[in-house]
Write a protein that holds these residues in place. Structure first.
Motif, PDB file in Angstrom:
ATOM      1  N   GLU A 153       0.828  -1.205   0.000  1.00 13.78           N
ATOM      2  CA  GLU A 153       0.000   0.000   0.000  1.00 13.78           C
ATOM      3  C   GLU A 153       0.867   1.262   0.000  1.00 13.78           C
ATOM      4  N   ALA A 154       2.033   1.166   0.667  1.00 18.71           N
ATOM      5  CA  ALA A 154       2.930   2.325   0.749  1.00 18.71           C
ATOM      6  C   ALA A 154       3.341   2.809  -0.643  1.00 18.71           C
ATOM      7  N   LYS A 155       3.445   1.880  -1.566  1.00 20.80           N
ATOM      8  CA  LYS A 155       3.825   2.235  -2.938  1.00 20.80           C
ATOM      9  C   LYS A 155       2.743   3.146  -3.554  1.00 20.80           C
ATOM     10  N   LEU A 156       1.493   2.794  -3.294  1.00 24.47           N
ATOM     11  CA  LEU A 156       0.380   3.604  -3.804  1.00 24.47           C
ATOM     12  C   LEU A 156       0.334   4.957  -3.105  1.00 24.47           C
ATOM     13  N   ASP A 157       0.600   4.932  -1.815  1.00 21.23           N
ATOM     14  CA  ASP A 157       0.606   6.197  -1.076  1.00 21.23           C
ATOM     15  C   ASP A 157       1.709   7.118  -1.593  1.00 21.23           C
ATOM     16  N   ASP A 158       2.828   6.544  -1.971  1.00 17.11           N
ATOM     17  CA  ASP A 158       3.914   7.342  -2.556  1.00 17.11           C
ATOM     18  C   ASP A 158       3.455   7.996  -3.857  1.00 17.11           C
ATOM     19  N   ILE A 159       2.786   7.212  -4.668  1.00 18.18           N
ATOM     20  CA  ILE A 159       2.277   7.750  -5.939  1.00 18.18           C
ATOM     21  C   ILE A 159       1.322   8.918  -5.650  1.00 18.18           C
ATOM     22  N   ASP A 160       0.433   8.694  -4.690  1.00 16.64           N
ATOM     23  CA  ASP A 160      -0.534   9.750  -4.347  1.00 16.64           C
ATOM     24  C   ASP A 160       0.189  11.043  -3.950  1.00 16.64           C
ATOM     25  N   LEU A 161       1.227  10.868  -3.164  1.00 16.45           N
ATOM     26  CA  LEU A 161       1.979  12.048  -2.715  1.00 16.45           C
ATOM     27  C   LEU A 161       2.662  12.762  -3.875  1.00 16.45           C
ATOM     28  N   GLU A 162       3.263  11.973  -4.756  1.00 15.44           N
ATOM     29  CA  GLU A 162       3.937  12.565  -5.920  1.00 15.44           C
ATOM     30  C   GLU A 162       2.945  13.323  -6.800  1.00 15.44           C
ATOM     31  N   VAL A 163       1.782  12.739  -6.959  1.00 15.33           N
ATOM     32  CA  VAL A 163       0.745  13.400  -7.761  1.00 15.33           C
ATOM     33  C   VAL A 163       0.306  14.703  -7.082  1.00 15.33           C
ATOM     34  N   ASP A 164       0.108  14.629  -5.775  1.00 15.41           N
ATOM     35  CA  ASP A 164      -0.261  15.843  -5.022  1.00 15.41           C
ATOM     36  C   ASP A 164       0.752  16.957  -5.276  1.00 15.41           C
ATOM     37  N   GLU A 165       2.020  16.575  -5.201  1.00  9.88           N
ATOM     38  CA  GLU A 165       3.073  17.577  -5.392  1.00  9.88           C
ATOM     39  C   GLU A 165       3.030  18.163  -6.801  1.00  9.88           C
ATOM     40  N   GLU A 166       2.804  17.296  -7.784  1.00 10.39           N
ATOM     41  CA  GLU A 166       2.750  17.771  -9.174  1.00 10.39           C
ATOM     42  C   GLU A 166       1.591  18.764  -9.363  1.00 10.39           C
ATOM     43  N   ILE A 167       0.464  18.428  -8.781  1.00  6.28           N
ATOM     44  CA  ILE A 167      -0.715  19.283  -8.972  1.00  6.28           C
ATOM     45  C   ILE A 167      -0.551  20.592  -8.190  1.00  6.28           C
ATOM     46  N   ASP A 168      -0.006  20.499  -6.987  1.00  6.51           N
ATOM     47  CA  ASP A 168       0.245  21.725  -6.212  1.00  6.51           C
ATOM     48  C   ASP A 168       1.203  22.644  -6.965  1.00  6.51           C
ATOM     49  N   ALA A 169       2.224  22.033  -7.567  1.00  2.07           N
ATOM     50  CA  ALA A 169       3.179  22.827  -8.344  1.00  2.07           C
ATOM     51  C   ALA A 169       2.493  23.459  -9.563  1.00  2.07           C
ATOM     52  N   ALA A 170       1.539  22.728 -10.127  1.00  4.93           N
ATOM     53  CA  ALA A 170       0.814  23.253 -11.289  1.00  4.93           C
ATOM     54  C   ALA A 170       0.010  24.494 -10.904  1.00  4.93           C
ATOM     55  N   VAL A 171      -0.620  24.445  -9.739  1.00  2.00           N
ATOM     56  CA  VAL A 171      -1.416  25.590  -9.280  1.00  2.00           C
ATOM     57  C   VAL A 171      -0.497  26.793  -9.043  1.00  2.00           C
ATOM     58  N   LYS A 172       0.639  26.504  -8.402  1.00  2.00           N
ATOM     59  CA  LYS A 172       1.581  27.585  -8.114  1.00  2.00           C
ATOM     60  C   LYS A 172       2.080  28.199  -9.427  1.00  2.00           C
ATOM     61  N   PHE A 173       2.407  27.330 -10.356  1.00  2.58           N
ATOM     62  CA  PHE A 173       2.872  27.783 -11.676  1.00  2.58           C
ATOM     63  C   PHE A 173       1.799  28.649 -12.352  1.00  2.58           C
ATOM     64  N   ALA A 174       0.557  28.194 -12.293  1.00  6.66           N
ATOM     65  CA  ALA A 174      -0.535  28.935 -12.927  1.00  6.66           C
ATOM     66  C   ALA A 174      -0.707  30.304 -12.271  1.00  6.66           C
ATOM     67  N   GLU A 175      -0.655  30.307 -10.952  1.00  6.94           N
ATOM     68  CA  GLU A 175      -0.805  31.577 -10.215  1.00  6.94           C
ATOM     69  C   GLU A 175       0.276  32.585 -10.609  1.00  6.94           C
ATOM     70  N   GLU A 176       1.500  32.074 -10.726  1.00  3.25           N
ATOM     71  CA  GLU A 176       2.642  32.971 -10.923  1.00  3.25           C
ATOM     72  C   GLU A 176       2.892  33.335 -12.387  1.00  3.25           C
ATOM     73  N   SER A 177       2.210  32.665 -13.299  1.00  2.00           N
ATOM     74  CA  SER A 177       2.447  32.924 -14.723  1.00  2.00           C
ATOM     75  C   SER A 177       1.890  34.283 -15.147  1.00  2.00           C
ATOM     76  N   GLU A 178       2.434  34.764 -16.257  1.00  3.41           N
ATOM     77  CA  GLU A 178       1.967  36.036 -16.825  1.00  3.41           C
ATOM     78  C   GLU A 178       0.577  35.856 -17.442  1.00  3.41           C
ATOM     79  N   PRO A 179      -0.243  36.879 -17.392  1.00  2.00           N
ATOM     80  CA  PRO A 179      -1.577  36.779 -18.002  1.00  2.00           C
ATOM     81  C   PRO A 179      -1.491  36.609 -19.528  1.00  2.00           C
TER      82      PRO A 179
END
Lengths: 326, 328
Positions: free
Chosen positions: A283-309
């Protein structure tokens, strides 16, 4: 047909891909509620196995079309979450540079040819890219997704009719999520089994449940193979269910909580997760995947926020294409 | 120069461009084995075969969409509407898809496609088959709109349209197909650019702006007026989007009078656009309000006497020129 035995690594990859869509959509909804995303927002939550299974049945060279509910397939096809989220935020770094928004994702590099927002209107376009494959003697297949709500409009009929007549290398995938906006299938279609429509266009037809990514991949692969080998188009009805409303403005009061809870028992991500555990993965393997995905999506939001209009020059400069030899 | 009929000029344009570029193909109803409903594509099937001259079922929305899809991935389709009246069932394809894709994809996807076919009233084909459609398309950013009057313009503009990297609405005249006119000799390639108005007749007394079938009505009226001593300058914009107003404004500053003559209805559209631009760009030069001679604001009736009343006539053009000249 029995469910095929999945490969562990394939399933893990598909689990990650589905989770990526789920988390992206949840984050999109959150940011929509905060007013950072405008317009319409149609979420793919609940239908993830279809996009992910389909993409694994395709080659990179194949063309993909989707309706306005297009985030899932774009991400499954490999679009970076940053480009997708930035588009929702209306930024220059978005996949359509802020010209398209949620409903009009494009990623030409990955042959994802669009999210389209007129019901049935994109289906003939997909037949057109399939026509081009035939014209040039290429073995590229086109896959075209649409909802069951599309099956009543003329655009559906003419695209199916011409694709059947000319035996174009195309797979039509009807994602029957039971509701055309708020109206259930029994109030919009005389047919309950939509796959019967395939016969009317002399096409192969198929009908199956869409919560098992392995099954989806296998069944769509059969149709893709048929198209690639010149055996003609297929019309597929995939039975699915969206866990959210039609769009963010839809509280989905037309269906019962009991129905929703029952359908959630077949959450494609849960189904894949349980299967993976059955195959002996920790199960830990799946939890790792979940965490990595969370990080990717959080980074995407941050990237979107900080990007130029989005830029005026792009708006004005893309109304017409430049002339000259292409 | 040799003389060709308008339909022959169009056919030559398609033939030359299909020979030049294998990505160009013709698709539509009856374009192949039937040799074209108006014989514009006569002989093309024999020359290029069924791969490139493609008969379709009666499904405008379907084959317009297939053409757009094929254009998105690099082909250069010519989609023939048997008449522009039938384009209405494909309107969504042209407006929501062809005109939008390039910008919606931030320039990633080109749509090099020509939609062509006969436009306007024929003879007594009644209201559903008599539409002059320019107003429906000319207001859409992302589209080009051509409406050639002469065989030479038809050929030169169609060649430019086929080579364009954008969607082009190409309005031919249903009653112009048999008209003869000068066309450059074989082997002499002429590409007429979009947005280049042509001064068809010089004159210092009144400017007439006109396109399509009424071009011939206006030219005939100008000859009659000349006999009475009024010299009209007749200008054909040839493309309605982009619209080249330069020669028109220059002319109005000289004549101080302007009459716009077209077949489509008077409400909105390119005729009204010309008037708007003239009043904005030559207001101080005008000696009279700009007049328009248009199709009457009614659905087209069947009866010949009434159809003749609906369409612009020489008499109405002459009256309008006299009114702006305060000679009536």
């Amino acid at each position: 047909m029995g469910t095929p035995l999945p490969d562990k690594d394939d399933l893990l990859r598909q689990y990650r891909s589905m989770m990526r869509i789920r988390r992206f959509e949840e984050e999109a909804a959150r940011n929509y509620a905060k007013g950072r995303i405008g317009g319409f927002l149609h979420l793919y939550i609940g239908q993830e196995a279809i996009a992910v299974g389909a993409v694994d049945a395709l080659r990179d060279q194949d063309y993909v079309f989707q309706t306005y509910r297009d985030h899932g397939i774009a991400l499954a096809r490999g679009m970076p979450a940053k480009a997708a989220m930035a588009e929702l935020f209306g930024k220059d770094t978005g996949c359509s540079r802020g010209m398209g928004g949620s409903m009009h994702f494009f990623d030409v590099e990955r042959n994802f040819l669009g999210g389209w927002a007129i019901v049935g209107g994109h289906m003939a376009l997909a037949a057109g890219t399939a026509f081009k494959s035939r014209y040039n003697g290429e073995d590229r297949v086109t896959i075209c997704f649409f909802g069951e709500g599309s099956t009543n409009i003329g655009g559906f009929h003419e695209a199916m009719s011409l694709a059947g007549l000319w035996k174009l290398p195309i797979v039509f995938v009807c994602e029957n999520n039971q509701y055309a906006m708020g109206t259930p299938l029994e109030r919009t279609s005389a047919l309950k089994d939509l796959s019967i429509k395939a016969k009317g266009y002399a096409m192969a037809g198929a009908r199956f449940e869409g919560h098992d990514v392995t099954l989806v991949q296998e069944r769509i692969a059969e149709a893709v193979d048929r198209a690639r080998t010149g055996a003609g188009p297929t019309f597929i009805e995939v039975l699915t269910y969206r866990f959210r409303g039609h769009s963010m403005s839809d509280p989905a009061k037309y269906r019962s909580r009991t129905e929703l809870e029952q359908k959630k028992q077949l959450d494609p991500i849960q189904v894949a997760r349980e299967r993976i555990l059955e195959l002996g993965v920790e199960e830990a393997k799946l939890d790792d995947i979940d965490l990595e995905v969370d990080e990717e999506i959080d980074a995407a939001v941050k990237f979107a926020e900080e990007s130029e209009p989005a830029r005026r020059e792009v708006m004005l400069g893309t109304v017409y294409a430049e002339e000259g030899e292409l | 120069m040799r003389e060709l009929r308008y339909r022959e000029a169009l056919r030559e344009a398609m033939l030359e461009e299909m020979e030049r570029d294998e990505r160009v193909f013709l698709m539509g109803e009856e374009v192949g084995h039937y040799q074209g409903a108006y014989k514009v594509s006569e002989g093309l099937l024999d020359k290029f075969g069924e791969r490139r001259v493609i008969d379709t079922p009666i499904a405008e929305s379907g084959f317009a969409g297939i053409g757009i899809g094929a254009a998105m991935v690099g082909l250069r389709p010519i989609i023939e509407f048997m008449t522009w009246n039938f384009s209405f069932v494909a309107f969504d394809q042209v407006i929501s898809n062809a005109a939008k894709i390039h910008q919606m994809s931030a320039g990633a996807i080109h749509v090099p496609i020509v939609f062509r076919g006969p436009n306007g009233a024929a003879r007594q084909v009644a209201s559903q088959h008599s539409h002059a459609v320019a107003p429906f398309y000319v207001g859409i950013p992302g589209l080009y709109v051509c409406q050639p009057s002469t065989p030479r313009d038809a050929k030169g503009l169609l060649k430019t349209a086929i080579r364009s990297n954008n969607p082009v609405i190409f309005l031919e005249g249903e009653t112009l197909y048999g008209v003869k006119g000068e066309v450059p000799d074989e082997g002499v390639e002429e590409l007429i650019p979009f947005g280049a108005s042509r001064v068809a007749r010089h004159g210092a007394d009144c400017t007439i702006v006109t396109w399509g079938r009424p071009y011939y009505v206006a030219m005939a009226a100008a000859e009659k007026l000349a006999a009475d001593g009024t010299e009209c300058e007749v200008i054909d914009p040839r493309t309605l989007r982009p619209l080249d107003m330069g020669p028109v404004i220059k002319s109005v500053r000289k004549t101080n009078r302007c009459v716009v003559v077209h077949e489509h209805w008077p409400y909105g559209g390119p005729g009204a656009e010309v008037v708007d631009r003239v009043q904005r760009e030559a207001f101080d030069y005008l000696d009279a309000p700009v007049e328009r001679v248009t199709g009457l604001d009614v659905p087209m009736p069947y009866a010949l006497n009434l159809e003749n009343e609906v369409l612009p006539t020489e008499e109405r053009v002459i009256d309008a020129v006299k009114r702006v000249s305060y000679a009536k």
